[in-house]
Design a protein around this motif. Sequence first.
Motif, PDB file in Angstrom:
ATOM      1  N   GLY A 100      12.324 -11.309   2.439  1.00 40.93           N
ATOM      2  CA  GLY A 100      11.892 -10.224   3.311  1.00 40.93           C
ATOM      3  C   GLY A 100      11.745  -8.895   2.602  1.00 40.93           C
ATOM      4  O   GLY A 100      11.056  -7.989   3.090  1.00 40.93           O
ATOM      5  N   ILE A 117      -0.676 -13.543  14.124  1.00 43.50           N
ATOM      6  CA  ILE A 117      -0.598 -12.315  14.912  1.00 43.50           C
ATOM      7  C   ILE A 117      -1.965 -11.979  15.519  1.00 43.50           C
ATOM      8  O   ILE A 117      -2.056 -11.537  16.674  1.00 43.50           O
ATOM      9  CB  ILE A 117      -0.085 -11.156  14.035  1.00 43.50           C
ATOM     10  CG1 ILE A 117       1.390 -11.405  13.648  1.00 43.50           C
ATOM     11  CG2 ILE A 117      -0.223  -9.823  14.754  1.00 43.50           C
ATOM     12  CD1 ILE A 117       1.936 -10.461  12.609  1.00 43.50           C
ATOM     13  N   ASN A 202       6.257 -20.491  13.398  1.00 42.77           N
ATOM     14  CA  ASN A 202       6.388 -19.092  12.986  1.00 42.77           C
ATOM     15  C   ASN A 202       6.695 -19.066  11.494  1.00 42.77           C
ATOM     16  O   ASN A 202       7.833 -19.294  11.082  1.00 42.77           O
ATOM     17  CB  ASN A 202       7.503 -18.396  13.780  1.00 42.77           C
ATOM     18  CG  ASN A 202       7.483 -16.893  13.602  1.00 42.77           C
ATOM     19  OD1 ASN A 202       7.089 -16.379  12.556  1.00 42.77           O
ATOM     20  ND2 ASN A 202       7.915 -16.178  14.629  1.00 42.77           N
ATOM     21  N   CYS A 204       7.078 -16.778   9.543  1.00 44.33           N
ATOM     22  CA  CYS A 204       8.018 -15.727   9.118  1.00 44.33           C
ATOM     23  C   CYS A 204       9.461 -16.208   9.132  1.00 44.33           C
ATOM     24  O   CYS A 204      10.354 -15.488   8.675  1.00 44.33           O
ATOM     25  CB  CYS A 204       7.843 -14.485   9.972  1.00 44.33           C
ATOM     26  SG  CYS A 204       6.214 -13.730   9.760  1.00 44.33           S
ATOM     27  N   LYS A 209      10.193 -11.690   7.149  1.00 44.62           N
ATOM     28  CA  LYS A 209       9.678 -10.475   7.776  1.00 44.62           C
ATOM     29  C   LYS A 209      10.052 -10.491   9.262  1.00 44.62           C
ATOM     30  O   LYS A 209       9.346 -11.062  10.092  1.00 44.62           O
ATOM     31  CB  LYS A 209       8.157 -10.395   7.616  1.00 44.62           C
ATOM     32  CG  LYS A 209       7.644 -10.539   6.188  1.00 44.62           C
ATOM     33  CD  LYS A 209       8.066  -9.366   5.312  1.00 44.62           C
ATOM     34  CE  LYS A 209       7.435  -9.457   3.925  1.00 44.62           C
ATOM     35  NZ  LYS A 209       7.877  -8.375   3.028  1.00 44.62           N
ATOM     36  N   ASN A 210      11.158  -9.860   9.593  1.00 42.43           N
ATOM     37  CA  ASN A 210      11.703  -9.969  10.950  1.00 42.43           C
ATOM     38  C   ASN A 210      10.811  -9.346  12.013  1.00 42.43           C
ATOM     39  O   ASN A 210      10.723  -9.856  13.139  1.00 42.43           O
ATOM     40  CB  ASN A 210      13.090  -9.344  11.008  1.00 42.43           C
ATOM     41  CG  ASN A 210      14.126 -10.157  10.249  1.00 42.43           C
ATOM     42  OD1 ASN A 210      13.996 -11.366  10.099  1.00 42.43           O
ATOM     43  ND2 ASN A 210      15.156  -9.496   9.751  1.00 42.43           N
ATOM     44  N   ASP A 211      10.150  -8.231  11.693  1.00 46.22           N
ATOM     45  CA  ASP A 211       9.267  -7.612  12.685  1.00 46.22           C
ATOM     46  C   ASP A 211       8.084  -8.523  12.998  1.00 46.22           C
ATOM     47  O   ASP A 211       7.668  -8.642  14.161  1.00 46.22           O
ATOM     48  CB  ASP A 211       8.789  -6.242  12.194  1.00 46.22           C
ATOM     49  CG  ASP A 211       8.112  -6.289  10.827  1.00 46.22           C
ATOM     50  OD1 ASP A 211       8.323  -7.261  10.074  1.00 46.22           O
ATOM     51  OD2 ASP A 211       7.373  -5.332  10.505  1.00 46.22           O
ATOM     52  N   GLU A 212       7.553  -9.195  11.978  1.00 51.82           N
ATOM     53  CA  GLU A 212       6.451 -10.125  12.200  1.00 51.82           C
ATOM     54  C   GLU A 212       6.935 -11.398  12.894  1.00 51.82           C
ATOM     55  O   GLU A 212       6.198 -11.984  13.695  1.00 51.82           O
ATOM     56  CB  GLU A 212       5.765 -10.448  10.874  1.00 51.82           C
ATOM     57  CG  GLU A 212       5.075  -9.236  10.254  1.00 51.82           C
ATOM     58  CD  GLU A 212       4.418  -9.542   8.919  1.00 51.82           C
ATOM     59  OE1 GLU A 212       4.472 -10.710   8.468  1.00 51.82           O
ATOM     60  OE2 GLU A 212       3.841  -8.608   8.324  1.00 51.82           O
ATOM     61  N   ASP A 214       9.196 -11.504  15.159  1.00 49.91           N
ATOM     62  CA  ASP A 214       9.252 -11.114  16.568  1.00 49.91           C
ATOM     63  C   ASP A 214       7.854 -11.073  17.172  1.00 49.91           C
ATOM     64  O   ASP A 214       7.615 -11.593  18.272  1.00 49.91           O
ATOM     65  CB  ASP A 214       9.930  -9.749  16.685  1.00 49.91           C
ATOM     66  CG  ASP A 214      10.102  -9.304  18.127  1.00 49.91           C
ATOM     67  OD1 ASP A 214       9.093  -8.887  18.738  1.00 49.91           O
ATOM     68  OD2 ASP A 214      11.227  -9.366  18.656  1.00 49.91           O
ATOM     69  N   ALA A 215       6.907 -10.478  16.454  1.00 46.65           N
ATOM     70  CA  ALA A 215       5.547 -10.341  16.970  1.00 46.65           C
ATOM     71  C   ALA A 215       4.880 -11.688  17.208  1.00 46.65           C
ATOM     72  O   ALA A 215       4.067 -11.843  18.123  1.00 46.65           O
ATOM     73  CB  ALA A 215       4.703  -9.513  15.998  1.00 46.65           C
ATOM     74  N   ARG A 218       7.339 -13.801  20.290  1.00 42.91           N
ATOM     75  CA  ARG A 218       7.551 -13.180  21.598  1.00 42.91           C
ATOM     76  C   ARG A 218       6.489 -13.569  22.640  1.00 42.91           C
ATOM     77  O   ARG A 218       6.833 -13.880  23.800  1.00 42.91           O
ATOM     78  CB  ARG A 218       7.638 -11.656  21.455  1.00 42.91           C
ATOM     79  CG  ARG A 218       7.982 -10.925  22.745  1.00 42.91           C
ATOM     80  CD  ARG A 218       8.378  -9.481  22.488  1.00 42.91           C
ATOM     81  NE  ARG A 218       9.603  -9.411  21.709  1.00 42.91           N
ATOM     82  CZ  ARG A 218      10.833  -9.506  22.215  1.00 42.91           C
ATOM     83  NH1 ARG A 218      10.991  -9.713  23.515  1.00 42.91           N
ATOM     84  NH2 ARG A 218      11.883  -9.436  21.433  1.00 42.91           N
ATOM     85  N   TYR A 251      16.532 -12.961  19.441  1.00 44.80           N
ATOM     86  CA  TYR A 251      15.516 -11.948  19.718  1.00 44.80           C
ATOM     87  C   TYR A 251      15.200 -11.775  21.210  1.00 44.80           C
ATOM     88  O   TYR A 251      14.975 -10.664  21.662  1.00 44.80           O
ATOM     89  CB  TYR A 251      14.207 -12.291  18.988  1.00 44.80           C
ATOM     90  CG  TYR A 251      14.264 -12.172  17.494  1.00 44.80           C
ATOM     91  CD1 TYR A 251      13.733 -11.082  16.822  1.00 44.80           C
ATOM     92  CD2 TYR A 251      14.834 -13.188  16.714  1.00 44.80           C
ATOM     93  CE1 TYR A 251      13.763 -10.977  15.438  1.00 44.80           C
ATOM     94  CE2 TYR A 251      14.878 -13.093  15.340  1.00 44.80           C
ATOM     95  CZ  TYR A 251      14.342 -11.993  14.695  1.00 44.80           C
ATOM     96  OH  TYR A 251      14.382 -11.910  13.326  1.00 44.80           O
TER      97      TYR A 251
END
Length: 409
Positions: A100, A117, A202, A204, A209-212, A214-215, A218, A251
């Motif tokens: 990450g 994404i 996923n 990621c 890459k934790n933000d990705e 989540d994106a 979610r 999350y």
Amino acid sequence: MSEPIRVKNLDPTLRDEVAELLQGYDFSNCLTCGMCTAGCVYSDLHADQDPRKFVRKVVLGMREEAENDPFIWNCTMCNRCTVECPMGVNINALTRAFRGKVAKPPGFLQVIADDHIRTGNQMGVEQIDYDETLEWIEEMMQEDLKDPTYKIPIDVPNADFFFGFNAREIKHYPADLQSILNVFHAAKLNFTISSRRWDATNICLFTGKNDEFDAISRPLFEEAERLNSKEIIVTECGHAFRSTRVFARDYWNGKQFPVRHIVELYADLIKDGTLKLDKTRNTIPVTLHDPCNMVRKEGIVEPQRYVLSNTVMDFREMFPNKMYNICCGAGGGAGAVAETKAMRMVKAKPKVDQLVATGAKIGCIPCHNCMDQFVDMNRHYKLGMKMMHLTALIEVALGLVDEEKQFSH
């Protein structure tokens, strides 16, 4: 001879920095005993595959050496080392944290994340192609079932479960999705798939890459919440299953959904008599692979064995198995890093030896990522085996497909 470690070059802040990424992980648990390296089946197969050395670099504050260590991307994140560790040091989590920190992951990993994404799935399947593939599968099933009224349940509210699958099942292997729908139809299940977000994978999970992460996941949960499903069932894909489980645990703060692997569902359907199988229809010897994300990391060990014991006549275990299974060699996103293909075949050799030792003619592979690796190793090592998902064997035991036709397909 190795370069000496000089105290003046050590960075004591590295340990705390990584501990924060891992939410307070305590590296002092490491005893430097080497059990992790002893447990890694790849440590003797190629260079830069020594988990103990990597952990020590982090603990000592060897920032430059740790951040540039090839181990970070050579590791398949299978967690076999952690199983052997007497202190439970999670090297999989440590490796992911370092990944990450990298601006751009190698190979196609970031491309896959960006496509997911942008389009809602890892294969970049556009909406029109998704819709047309489902229409094609529906038409095929209407013909096979001799029922022109059959409809794939899309966006059905209040279903017993929301089915999340792998984009490969739309772009490359729609017959696999049709097989699953055949079994669901035979069991008369009340389920739904989404017209919008359906890919449970996923990438990621491997890039860190934790933000990705989540994106990507979610929207899938938002769909399950919108449709008010009771639980989420994930297809035969260890990576998709673990991704969904991790997101649910760490999350998601909306409606809570149990997340189960499809083999758990199959086991329950057999136990309660909903699926009535005749295992005498499957006579060819079968062995079972234990996907690391499904078995070692998420503890799904016995359901697939129960299903196989009721589905085939001749089930042969590989050894070691279950929590001590040997990774296929393509975990941790290795399949998406082009320059590691030759290394993947090197790493495949321990698993090839296991397959050959069973004498089985069919490898049951309940994971799409592992399946790609097994198909490659089957071809590379000229094994002459047939690699199949568990669902395909269930189809035979249900009498939906002839064994000879399924085996030769």
